[in-house]
Scaffold this motif. Structure first.
Motif, PDB file in Angstrom:
ATOM      1  N   ARG A  56     -57.658 -35.601 -63.096  1.00  0.00           N
ATOM      2  CA  ARG A  56     -58.094 -36.319 -63.776  1.00  0.00           C
ATOM      3  C   ARG A  56     -59.160 -36.818 -63.516  1.00  0.00           C
ATOM      4  NH1 ARG A  56     -52.460 -39.096 -65.481  1.00  0.00           N
ATOM      5  NH2 ARG A  56     -54.377 -40.807 -65.816  1.00  0.00           N
ATOM      6  N   THR A  57     -60.242 -37.806 -63.995  1.00  0.00           N
ATOM      7  CA  THR A  57     -61.357 -38.254 -64.116  1.00  0.00           C
ATOM      8  C   THR A  57     -61.036 -39.629 -63.188  1.00  0.00           C
ATOM      9  OG1 THR A  57     -61.528 -39.051 -66.152  1.00  0.00           O
ATOM     10  CG2 THR A  57     -62.174 -37.390 -66.202  1.00  0.00           C
ATOM     11  N   VAL A  58     -61.748 -39.619 -62.684  1.00  0.00           N
ATOM     12  CA  VAL A  58     -62.149 -40.772 -61.794  1.00  0.00           C
ATOM     13  C   VAL A  58     -61.433 -42.247 -63.270  1.00  0.00           C
ATOM     14  CG1 VAL A  58     -63.126 -43.536 -60.970  1.00  0.00           C
ATOM     15  CG2 VAL A  58     -63.312 -40.602 -60.091  1.00  0.00           C
ATOM     16  N   ALA A  59     -62.389 -42.571 -63.781  1.00  0.00           N
ATOM     17  CA  ALA A  59     -62.171 -43.467 -65.243  1.00  0.00           C
ATOM     18  C   ALA A  59     -60.941 -43.200 -66.259  1.00  0.00           C
ATOM     19  CB  ALA A  59     -63.335 -42.461 -66.526  1.00  0.00           C
ATOM     20  N   GLU A  60     -60.326 -41.949 -66.112  1.00  0.00           N
ATOM     21  CA  GLU A  60     -58.499 -42.167 -66.692  1.00  0.00           C
ATOM     22  C   GLU A  60     -57.542 -43.107 -64.735  1.00  0.00           C
ATOM     23  OE1 GLU A  60     -58.812 -37.837 -68.535  1.00  0.00           O
ATOM     24  OE2 GLU A  60     -58.454 -37.444 -66.966  1.00  0.00           O
ATOM     25  N   THR A  61     -58.168 -42.779 -64.294  1.00  0.00           N
ATOM     26  CA  THR A  61     -57.022 -42.100 -62.744  1.00  0.00           C
ATOM     27  C   THR A  61     -57.877 -44.367 -63.032  1.00  0.00           C
ATOM     28  OG1 THR A  61     -57.361 -40.980 -61.765  1.00  0.00           O
ATOM     29  CG2 THR A  61     -56.235 -42.911 -60.160  1.00  0.00           C
ATOM     30  N   ALA A  62     -58.694 -45.120 -63.093  1.00  0.00           N
ATOM     31  CA  ALA A  62     -59.175 -45.823 -62.964  1.00  0.00           C
ATOM     32  C   ALA A  62     -57.950 -47.163 -63.816  1.00  0.00           C
ATOM     33  CB  ALA A  62     -60.631 -46.416 -62.684  1.00  0.00           C
ATOM     34  N   THR A  63     -58.124 -46.685 -65.325  1.00  0.00           N
ATOM     35  CA  THR A  63     -57.450 -47.082 -66.558  1.00  0.00           C
ATOM     36  C   THR A  63     -56.480 -47.536 -65.702  1.00  0.00           C
ATOM     37  OG1 THR A  63     -59.170 -46.409 -67.946  1.00  0.00           O
ATOM     38  CG2 THR A  63     -57.373 -47.455 -68.807  1.00  0.00           C
TER      39      THR A  63
END
Length: 549
Positions: free
Chosen positions: A87-94
């Motif tokens: 997963r991308t960092v952006a997906e996880t951050a969201t």
């Protein structure tokens, strides 16, 4: 014995880092690195012959990513998916930001409940119920209001009133304040109170009775469900008239509060111009209702009084105030002060005022001034005898203490002086006594006498009815002699006051106030019988509703 290293590198020349070297390089404890390695977040690149972990050149950067994500509260499984590029960092951050939002809302709600508990001094037994109420969803809170409305208005055909109630939903914000939580908890208790349901039903029944007559194109509507005073101004027709009704409601509130601030008694002639203005503004809002009034008269005044009495529901007013607090809307202006005054004025003046000018006769300016001097001199002696500990004593007058009575007497002098000077005061509710009650009364009496003589008041007329200034001074004489009697009764002094002018002051009181109504909210209670042989001051007190026995 530790692993052999050269400048943090394992000595086999591969450039791999031992766990100790990695810890020194990044500042992350060895124990934490070992745990994260065991969790698959930082797998070792190799092991020594002795089985120690060795980490490749990219390990420090990966370790910084893991540490940063952990510092943000992200779970180990989610971090593994990031470092393994699942997963991308952006997906996880969201995902984690959304989770934190929910957690923050929960914590904020818990904090608000605790602050509300502290502020209300709630008992331990109340905590479970308060917490349960605070956790209700928006839909569940709306259901409570819907059940209230459906139960209270069952069988009453008042669609506009019903829809107005249902439109005002108790939606708490995501981050409620302790005041909003407290208001919601109080509101949830209030909706179970039978007095609120009964009051809402009375208002709905009134709304049904005053709906537009058949064939009218307009529909009866509430102007603003959060403004309870507007229930007193029933409005029909398009938005323009709706706005007019809101304006009339505000006019009633402002004029009523101004009258109270100016010390205008609702049963006094001075109340009549206020009523005439209000009724003239109110009559157009009644177009379309059954048998609408077309002019000021007994029918119009009776209808407006009925509306005010119908709207005077403390439980309903509290309901709207709490709803506004819960939702963060500005609280509606208080209506009770102005509504009480206006209703009392309508009871005292059931028809437009017809001036009886006979009350203006027999006011000899010189004799009136002499009476004022005699009464103020007599009362001055009573005021001088009041001790500090006497100020809290009760008096026969309107439940006032001695201090409140003295403050009112000072106000009477100051108000009369301001009328003489052409600038009537409006600070009726202020403290006019200060720390020295004798000095305050003496100063006010001097100011009033100077104004009476210096302005020519005793020989002029005032107001829309051209009342003689001498009669206004005579009213002050009546007030001061009556309140002097109150003060004497409260402090145990003799009640036979100002014997030189008491008889003529009683005669003036009968002439000025003989036709005044003795209704609820009036200045005077019904006349009481005076004992046989009572002096003029005692008979004056009895005429104005005191008990001289």
């Amino acid at each position: 014995m530790g692993d052999p290293t050269v400048d943090g590198m394992y000595e086999d020349g591969t450039g791999l880092l031992t766990i100790g070297a990695l810890a020194r390089l990044t500042g992350v404890p060895v124990k934490t690195i070992r745990n994260w390695s065991d969790q698959g977040l930082l797998p070792p690149a190799a092991r020594t012959p002795a089985g120690y972990r060795l980490y490749g050149p990219g390990a420090p950067a990966r370790l910084e990513i893991v540490r940063s994500l952990r510092d943000l509260g992200i779970g180990l499984a989610a971090i593994r998916s990031v470092v393994d590029r699942e997963r991308t960092v952006a997906e996880t951050a969201t995902q984690w930001a959304d989770a934190l939002d929910a957690q923050i809302r929960t914590l904020q709600l818990q904090r608000a409940v605790l602050r509300s508990v502290a502020a209300r001094g709630s008992a331990a037994e109340e905590l479970p119920h308060m917490t349960e109420l605070a956790r209700l969803s928006a839909q569940e809170r709306r259901r409570i209001i819907t059940d209230l409305v459906e139960d209270a208005l069952d069988g009453v055909h008042a669609p506009a009133y019903r829809s107005g109630l249902l439109a005002a939903t108790p939606d708490l914000p995501d981050d409620p304040t302790p005041e909003q939580i407290g208001a919601w908890i109080e509101l949830a208790a209030l909706v179970r109170a039978p007095e609120l349901r009964a009051a809402l039903r009375r208002l709905a029944e009134y709304s049904a009775r005053t709906a537009p007559v058949a064939g009218e194109e307009s529909a009866l509507r509430e102007t603003d469900p959060a403004a309870p005073e507007q229930a007193a101004v029933r409005v029909t027709g398009p938005a323009g008239r709706e706005q007019a009704a809101a304006g009339v409601a505000e006019l009633m509130r402002v004029r009523g509060e101004e009258a109270v601030a100016a010390g205008i008694a609702p049963d006094s002639p001075a109340a009549e111009p206020v009523l005439a203005e209000l009724i003239a503004a109110w009559i157009p809002t009644q177009t379309g209702t059954p048998d609408p009034p077309s002019e000021d008269g007994p029918a119009a005044r009776a209808r407006l009084l009925e509306q005010l009495e119908c709207a005077a529901e403390p439980a309903v007013e509290r309901y709207w105030q709490l709803l506004c607090t819960v939702t963060g809307r500005p609280a509606p202006p208080r209506w009770d002060l102005a509504g009480t005054w206006t209703a009392a004025a309508l009871r005292a003046h059931p028809r437009p005022f017809e001036l009886d000018r006979s009350a203006f006769d027999a006011t000899d300016p010189d004799r009136v001034l002499y009476a004022y001097e005699q009464v103020t001199g007599d009362v001055m002696g009573l005021v001088a005898a009041v001790r500090p500990e006497d100020l809290a004593l009760p008096t026969p007058c309107a439940g006032w203490t001695v201090r409140q009575l003295l403050d009112h007497m000072v106000w009477e002098n100051l108000m009369a002086a301001s009328i003489a000077e052409g600038a009537p005061r409006t600070d009726h509710t202020a403290d006019h006594l200060g720390d020295d009650h004798l000095a305050a009364f003496a100063a006010s009496a001097r100011a009033a006498r100077a104004a009476f003589t210096g302005s020519g008041m005793l020989h002029r007329t005032y107001g829309p009815y051209e009342a003689p200034g001498a009669m206004i001074v005579q009213q002050v004489v009546v007030e001061l002699l009556a309140h002097g009697w109150d003060l004497a009764r409260a402090t145990g002094a003799p009640t036979a006051r100002a014997p030189e002018v008491a008889e003529e002051t009683l005669a003036a009181a009968r002439r000025i106030y003989g036709a005044a109504p003795r209704t609820a909210g009036s200045s005077f209670a019904p006349e009481r019988p005076a004992p046989a042989g009572a002096g003029a001051a005692d008979r004056l007190a009895a005429f104005l509703g005191r008990d001289p026995a």
